[in-house]
Design a protein around this motif. Structure first.
Motif, PDB file in Angstrom:
ATOM      1  N   GLN A 115       9.244   4.115  -0.244  1.00 52.27           N
ATOM      2  CA  GLN A 115       8.333   3.542   0.741  1.00 52.27           C
ATOM      3  C   GLN A 115       8.607   2.050   0.893  1.00 52.27           C
ATOM      4  O   GLN A 115       8.844   1.349  -0.080  1.00 52.27           O
TER       5      GLN A 115
ATOM      6  N   GLN B 190       0.849  -1.194   0.000  1.00 51.59           N
ATOM      7  CA  GLN B 190       0.000   0.000   0.000  1.00 51.59           C
ATOM      8  C   GLN B 190       0.886   1.246   0.000  1.00 51.59           C
ATOM      9  O   GLN B 190       1.840   1.349   0.761  1.00 51.59           O
ATOM     10  N   ARG B 191       0.562   2.193  -0.848  1.00 45.75           N
ATOM     11  CA  ARG B 191       1.370   3.407  -0.997  1.00 45.75           C
ATOM     12  C   ARG B 191       0.683   4.601  -0.337  1.00 45.75           C
ATOM     13  O   ARG B 191      -0.532   4.739  -0.399  1.00 45.75           O
ATOM     14  N   ARG B 192       1.496   5.460   0.269  1.00 48.33           N
ATOM     15  CA  ARG B 192       0.976   6.697   0.838  1.00 48.33           C
ATOM     16  C   ARG B 192       1.153   7.814  -0.177  1.00 48.33           C
ATOM     17  O   ARG B 192       2.187   7.894  -0.848  1.00 48.33           O
ATOM     18  N   ARG B 193       0.153   8.653  -0.280  1.00 47.63           N
ATOM     19  CA  ARG B 193       0.210   9.756  -1.241  1.00 47.63           C
ATOM     20  C   ARG B 193       1.245  10.781  -0.804  1.00 47.63           C
ATOM     21  O   ARG B 193       1.472  11.000   0.381  1.00 47.63           O
ATOM     22  N   GLY B 194       1.869  11.386  -1.782  1.00 44.69           N
ATOM     23  CA  GLY B 194       2.817  12.451  -1.507  1.00 44.69           C
ATOM     24  C   GLY B 194       4.242  11.973  -1.315  1.00 44.69           C
ATOM     25  O   GLY B 194       5.147  12.788  -1.213  1.00 44.69           O
TER      26      GLY B 194
ATOM     27  N   SER C  79       7.409   9.260  -2.636  1.00 47.27           N
ATOM     28  CA  SER C  79       7.871   8.442  -3.752  1.00 47.27           C
ATOM     29  C   SER C  79       7.695   6.962  -3.416  1.00 47.27           C
ATOM     30  O   SER C  79       8.041   6.515  -2.323  1.00 47.27           O
ATOM     31  N   SER C  80       7.155   6.216  -4.364  1.00 52.00           N
ATOM     32  CA  SER C  80       6.933   4.792  -4.106  1.00 52.00           C
ATOM     33  C   SER C  80       8.251   4.038  -3.961  1.00 52.00           C
ATOM     34  O   SER C  80       8.304   3.004  -3.301  1.00 52.00           O
TER      35      SER C  80
END
Length: 131
Positions: free
Chosen positions: A96, A86-90, A92-93
């Motif tokens: 993370q 799951q990625r958090r907005r804002g 860079s993937s």
């Protein structure tokens, strides 16, 4: 001997326009009964060869998979990491982390499903062992 899709399906090679132009003969003329029996025999041979090739490929793929396969056996109390992409907005993937943890195996529900709980005051989660 390699087989073309046309020979597997129809028992013969396709006649192309260039064959007609250069007058290539498809084969000897034979009686219908002889043709049918020889075609049936040829198709049986081709299909048997294809079946053996498919079985061989399947066996090779299974061996390759089994080399790195994990049987998923965790014991109660083992510490594991949970894959959660799951990625958090804002952010860079690339930066993370996709792994959470460590978690502790609390209950083994069946061969591949476990209940895990985060070591530091975490809520219990039910997950598949591949995750």
């Amino acid at each position: 001997m390699r087989q073309t899709p046309a020979s597997i399906v129809m028992g013969r090679e396709l006649r192309l326009p260039c064959d007609l132009k250069f007058i290539c003969t498809p084969g000897d003329d034979v009686a219908r009964e002889d043709y049918v029996s020889s075609l049936r025999q040829k198709m049986d041979d081709i299909h048997e060869r294809v079946r053996s090739n498919i079985q061989g490929a399947s066996d090779r793929m299974k061996e390759t998979y089994d080399i790195n396969a994990n049987d998923g056996r965790y014991q109660l109390g083992n510490q594991v990491w949970l894959y959660n992409p799951q990625r958090r907005r804002g952010l860079s993937s690339k930066l993370q982390s996709s792994w959470e943890g460590p978690y502790e195996v609390v209950i083994r529900i069946n061969d591949v499903v476990y209940r895990i709980q985060k070591l530091t005051r975490g809520k219990a989660r039910v997950v598949h062992f591949n995750r």
